[in-house]
Design a protein around this motif. Structure first.
Motif, mmCIF file in Angstrom:
data_model
loop_
_atom_site.group_PDB
_atom_site.id
_atom_site.type_symbol
_atom_site.label_atom_id
_atom_site.label_comp_id
_atom_site.label_asym_id
_atom_site.label_seq_id
_atom_site.Cartn_x
_atom_site.Cartn_y
_atom_site.Cartn_z
ATOM 1 N N VAL A 97 0.622 1.733 5.253
ATOM 2 C CA VAL A 97 1.273 0.948 4.199
ATOM 3 C C VAL A 97 2.773 0.928 4.478
ATOM 4 N N GLN A 98 3.321 -0.272 4.718
ATOM 5 C CA GLN A 98 4.746 -0.417 5.006
ATOM 6 C C GLN A 98 5.560 -0.797 3.779
ATOM 7 N N SER A 99 4.909 -1.490 2.819
ATOM 8 C CA SER A 99 5.665 -2.051 1.695
ATOM 9 C C SER A 99 4.749 -2.270 0.492
ATOM 10 N N THR A 100 5.368 -2.597 -0.640
ATOM 11 C CA THR A 100 4.565 -2.919 -1.833
ATOM 12 C C THR A 100 3.698 -4.144 -1.567
ATOM 13 N N LYS A 101 4.211 -5.082 -0.783
ATOM 14 C CA LYS A 101 3.422 -6.275 -0.434
ATOM 15 C C LYS A 101 2.139 -5.871 0.294
ATOM 16 N N ASP A 102 2.249 -4.968 1.270
ATOM 17 C CA ASP A 102 1.068 -4.458 1.984
ATOM 18 C C ASP A 102 0.098 -3.788 1.022
ATOM 19 N N PHE A 103 0.642 -2.925 0.164
ATOM 20 C CA PHE A 103 -0.198 -2.154 -0.747
ATOM 21 C C PHE A 103 -0.939 -3.061 -1.720
ATOM 22 N N LYS A 104 -0.237 -4.046 -2.289
ATOM 23 C CA LYS A 104 -0.877 -4.967 -3.228
ATOM 24 C C LYS A 104 -1.955 -5.797 -2.540
ATOM 25 N N ALA A 105 -1.712 -6.217 -1.303
ATOM 26 C CA ALA A 105 -2.727 -6.966 -0.553
ATOM 27 C C ALA A 105 -3.957 -6.105 -0.315
ATOM 28 N N LEU A 106 -3.759 -4.840 0.032
ATOM 29 C CA LEU A 106 -4.886 -3.926 0.226
ATOM 30 C C LEU A 106 -5.663 -3.731 -1.074
ATOM 31 N N MET A 107 -4.942 -3.564 -2.173
ATOM 32 C CA MET A 107 -5.592 -3.357 -3.466
ATOM 33 C C MET A 107 -6.480 -4.541 -3.838
ATOM 34 N N LYS A 108 -6.039 -5.750 -3.505
ATOM 35 C CA LYS A 108 -6.816 -6.946 -3.819
ATOM 36 C C LYS A 108 -8.024 -7.112 -2.907
#
Length: 67
Positions: A41-52
Motif C-alpha cells: 500500500v503506497q497511498s490512500t488511493k491504493d488502499f481505497k481501491a483495494l478495499m473496493k
C-alpha cells in the motif's frame, strides 16, 4: 476509519470509530498500513481501491507498523 497518506508510503490511521469493523480489528490511531491482501500500500488511493476490490466478509489481512 479515517486515513491519510503515511510517511514514506503506506496509509496512516488518523481516527477509528468506536464499534466499527476497524475498531473490532484493533486498528489504532497512528498505525501505518503497509500491506493489505498481499499487496503493498503506497497511498490512500491504493488502499481505497483495494478495499473496493475485495469481499469484506472474507476478512482482511494487513501488515501494520505500530509504535
Amino acid at each position: 476509519m479515517v486515513v491519510e497518506d503515511g510517511p514514506n508510503g503506506g496509509v496512516k490511521v488518523l481516527e477509528v470509530q468506536e464499534g466499527s469493523p476497524a475498531a473490532l480489528a484493533d486498528f489504532k490511531p497512528g498505525d501505518i498500513i503497509r500491506e493489505a491482501w498481499g499487496r503493498h500500500v503506497q497511498s490512500t488511493k491504493d488502499f481505497k481501491a483495494l478495499m473496493k476490490s475485495v469481499d469484506p466478509s472474507r476478512g482482511v489481512m494487513v501488515i501494520v507498523e505500530r509504535d
